[in-house]
Design a protein around this motif. Structure first.
Motif, short mmCIF file in Angstrom:
data_model
loop_
_atom_site.label_atom_id
_atom_site.label_comp_id
_atom_site.label_asym_id
_atom_site.label_seq_id
_atom_site.Cartn_x
_atom_site.Cartn_y
_atom_site.Cartn_z
N PRO A 118 0.84 -1.08 -0.11
CA PRO A 118 -0.06 -0.13 -0.06
C PRO A 118 0.67 1.18 0.11
CG PRO A 118 -0.74 -1.61 1.47
CD PRO A 118 0.54 -2.02 1.36
N THR A 119 0.52 2.21 -0.78
CA THR A 119 1.26 3.53 -0.83
C THR A 119 0.17 4.56 -0.08
OG1 THR A 119 0.52 3.89 -3.09
CG2 THR A 119 2.45 2.83 -2.96
N PRO A 120 0.79 5.69 0.10
CA PRO A 120 0.16 6.84 0.65
C PRO A 120 -1.21 7.16 -0.25
CG PRO A 120 2.01 7.37 0.68
CD PRO A 120 2.14 6.30 0.00
N GLY A 121 -1.10 7.02 -1.52
CA GLY A 121 -2.21 7.43 -2.48
C GLY A 121 -2.35 8.95 -2.78
N ILE A 122 -3.44 9.19 -3.28
CA ILE A 122 -3.91 10.49 -3.76
C ILE A 122 -3.98 11.23 -2.62
CG2 ILE A 122 -6.44 10.19 -3.55
CD1 ILE A 122 -6.16 11.34 -6.68
N ASP A 123 -4.43 11.02 -1.18
CA ASP A 123 -4.61 11.66 0.00
C ASP A 123 -3.06 12.38 0.26
OD1 ASP A 123 -7.45 11.52 -0.10
OD2 ASP A 123 -7.01 9.10 0.51
N GLU A 124 -2.22 11.86 0.13
CA GLU A 124 -1.03 12.06 0.74
C GLU A 124 0.01 12.89 -0.36
OE1 GLU A 124 -0.54 12.48 3.99
OE2 GLU A 124 -2.58 11.60 4.43
N LEU A 125 -0.52 13.08 -1.73
CA LEU A 125 0.56 13.78 -2.53
C LEU A 125 1.04 14.89 -2.07
CD1 LEU A 125 -1.48 13.04 -5.99
CD2 LEU A 125 0.65 11.75 -4.93
N GLN A 126 2.31 15.53 -2.29
CA GLN A 126 2.86 16.25 -2.01
C GLN A 126 2.96 17.27 -3.01
OE1 GLN A 126 4.33 16.93 1.06
NE2 GLN A 126 3.06 14.97 1.59
N HIS A 127 1.86 18.03 -3.31
CA HIS A 127 1.42 19.16 -4.29
C HIS A 127 2.45 20.44 -4.07
CE1 HIS A 127 -2.08 17.30 -5.77
NE2 HIS A 127 -2.49 16.72 -4.74
N GLN A 128 2.47 21.19 -4.82
CA GLN A 128 3.22 22.46 -5.10
C GLN A 128 2.32 23.34 -4.41
OE1 GLN A 128 6.35 23.07 -6.09
NE2 GLN A 128 6.31 20.97 -6.49
N PRO A 129 2.98 24.19 -3.58
CA PRO A 129 1.84 25.16 -2.59
C PRO A 129 0.90 25.94 -3.59
CG PRO A 129 4.50 25.38 -1.79
CD PRO A 129 4.19 24.51 -3.23
N THR A 130 1.26 26.22 -4.83
CA THR A 130 0.32 27.02 -5.69
C THR A 130 -0.70 26.10 -6.45
OG1 THR A 130 2.16 26.91 -7.39
CG2 THR A 130 1.80 28.84 -5.91
N CYS A 131 -0.70 24.66 -6.08
CA CYS A 131 -1.49 23.92 -7.00
C CYS A 131 -2.86 23.89 -6.44
CB CYS A 131 -1.01 22.26 -6.66
SG CYS A 131 -1.96 21.19 -7.53
N SER A 132 -3.86 24.12 -7.41
CA SER A 132 -5.22 24.24 -6.97
C SER A 132 -5.89 22.88 -6.51
CB SER A 132 -6.14 24.90 -8.25
OG SER A 132 -6.17 23.71 -9.19
N GLN A 133 -4.94 21.69 -6.72
CA GLN A 133 -5.71 20.42 -6.13
C GLN A 133 -4.90 20.11 -4.79
OE1 GLN A 133 -6.98 18.30 -10.22
NE2 GLN A 133 -4.77 18.09 -10.01
N ARG A 134 -4.24 20.92 -4.26
CA ARG A 134 -3.44 20.52 -3.21
C ARG A 134 -4.35 19.95 -1.97
NH1 ARG A 134 -0.44 24.95 0.49
NH2 ARG A 134 -2.33 26.24 0.02
#
Length: 78
Positions: free
Chosen positions: A48-64
């Motif tokens: 199991p991986t962290p998946g979508i809930d733990e992605l390390q988005h860029q601070p300016t990403c609207s999907q953060r």
């Protein structure tokens, strides 16, 4: 809060383009989950991986702050 399954969010499953001897994935096999806006991603593994809930988005990403409905009701409430 938005969910990754909402129509206005954009994530991709990137497939391997190299032989299994190079990256451990067969050609065409799903390899990585990525945010299409900022490129944040995680390898897809048998474990199991962290998946979508733990992605390390860029601070300016609207999907953060996009999370799964499960995370919104379970993990967020802890």
């Amino acid at each position: 809060m938005r969910s990754f399954s909402d129509p206005d969010t954009h994530f991709a499953i990137v497939r391997s383009e190299t032989p299994v001897t190079e990256d451990g994935y067969k050609v065409g096999e799903p390899k990585r989950l990525e945010c299409e806006e900022c490129g944040a991603g995680v390898l897809l593994t048998e474990e199991p991986t962290p998946g979508i809930d733990e992605l390390q988005h860029q601070p300016t990403c609207s999907q953060r702050f996009v999370k799964s409905r499960w995370w919104q009701t379970t993990a967020d409430g802890e």
